[in-house]
Scaffold this active site. Sequence first.
Site, PDB file in Angstrom:
ATOM      1  N   ASP A  38     -27.795  21.674 -16.430  1.00 40.92           N
ATOM      2  CA  ASP A  38     -26.762  22.653 -16.115  1.00 40.92           C
ATOM      3  C   ASP A  38     -27.399  23.966 -15.663  1.00 40.92           C
ATOM      4  OD1 ASP A  38     -24.759  20.889 -16.900  1.00 40.92           O
ATOM      5  OD2 ASP A  38     -24.740  21.621 -18.964  1.00 40.92           O
ATOM      6  N   TYR A  66     -34.872  18.921 -26.518  1.00 40.97           N
ATOM      7  CA  TYR A  66     -34.302  20.213 -26.152  1.00 40.97           C
ATOM      8  C   TYR A  66     -34.487  21.225 -27.276  1.00 40.97           C
ATOM      9  CZ  TYR A  66     -31.688  17.634 -22.558  1.00 40.97           C
ATOM     10  OH  TYR A  66     -31.338  16.846 -21.494  1.00 40.97           O
ATOM     11  N   ASP A  80     -20.049  26.173 -23.482  1.00 42.49           N
ATOM     12  CA  ASP A  80     -21.201  27.074 -23.474  1.00 42.49           C
ATOM     13  C   ASP A  80     -20.733  28.500 -23.182  1.00 42.49           C
ATOM     14  OD1 ASP A  80     -21.002  27.460 -20.643  1.00 42.49           O
ATOM     15  OD2 ASP A  80     -22.235  25.686 -20.292  1.00 42.49           O
ATOM     16  N   ARG A 172     -24.254  20.381 -25.434  1.00 37.09           N
ATOM     17  CA  ARG A 172     -23.064  21.225 -25.578  1.00 37.09           C
ATOM     18  C   ARG A 172     -22.048  20.586 -26.529  1.00 37.09           C
ATOM     19  NH1 ARG A 172     -20.472  21.372 -20.308  1.00 37.09           N
ATOM     20  NH2 ARG A 172     -21.853  19.674 -19.711  1.00 37.09           N
TER      21      ARG A 172
END
Length: 301
Positions: A38, A66, A80, A172
């Site tokens: 993203d 991550y 987000d 997310r």
Amino acid sequence: MHGLLLIDKSAGMTSHDVVRKVRRIFKTRKVGHAGTLDPLATGVLPVAIGDGTKILQFLLAEDKSYRATFKFGFTTDTLDIDGQILLQRLVPEFDLTDLEQICAEFRGNIEQLPPMFSALKKDGVPLYKLARQGKTVERQHRQVTIKRLEIINCKAHEVTIEVDCSKGTYIRSLVSDIGERLGCGACLTGLRRIRSGEFAIDQCHTLESLQQLDDLSTSLLSLDDALACCPAVQLNEPAAAALKFGIPPQLSQTQVDAEIVDGDLLRLQVDSKLAAVARYAPLRNKEKRGDFELIRVFGSH
């Protein structure tokens, strides 16, 4: 030039933005990427150049790691910080033990609902396009695997975690679900992919550093090196000749340094150079020839 380029994507760019810039830097149209990030996210983005695009299919299935930062008390339409705030709630009192207990519930195999703001398609239309029109469509939960979920920092209502997960995991959604479990919601405020398969962030180039190189070829991994996670199988001369006609080798025509089992994805090499990617399948019924199922043959061997 052909190979795999590891980019450290900066925030604010789409993955396709990176592809466009790499096309200009390398002066070629044949560029693709593995594993969309993203615009909010930074970090490891594998980008294939030239014939490197032929191996992208083998990189998409890799696990990812991550580092994510999120804030409790906010729910947004995109899950987000870049999205529109839909709900703001008081954050209940909690301590690190409470948070650890919640995180423990999300380790292992879990069910996730893909967010509306995602590249998944409904009747051929990406969900994010429908979401931008204010539409919400039914989505199916799907199973993902969280192999590691570690709390790195917890300060006030902002938390940093590190996650090792299977392909297709939406961080997310994970963050949002953790927030709902606490009872106040949460939204992602920062995301950095620190590993994609075997590729770590310290192996990556920024787009800015690429443009400073005198020889761009030094930034590329060869196709063989890019698939180093797959065991190598050396073919003898008769097997190499037959491979040019699409005939898979017998195990007796190969030299294998490591033990292989039915279903393993392998690199078939001729003179230590990548000739094909195949799956070891000695018991398959579809094709009787050879002990390997050919997936991709490279014409340069």
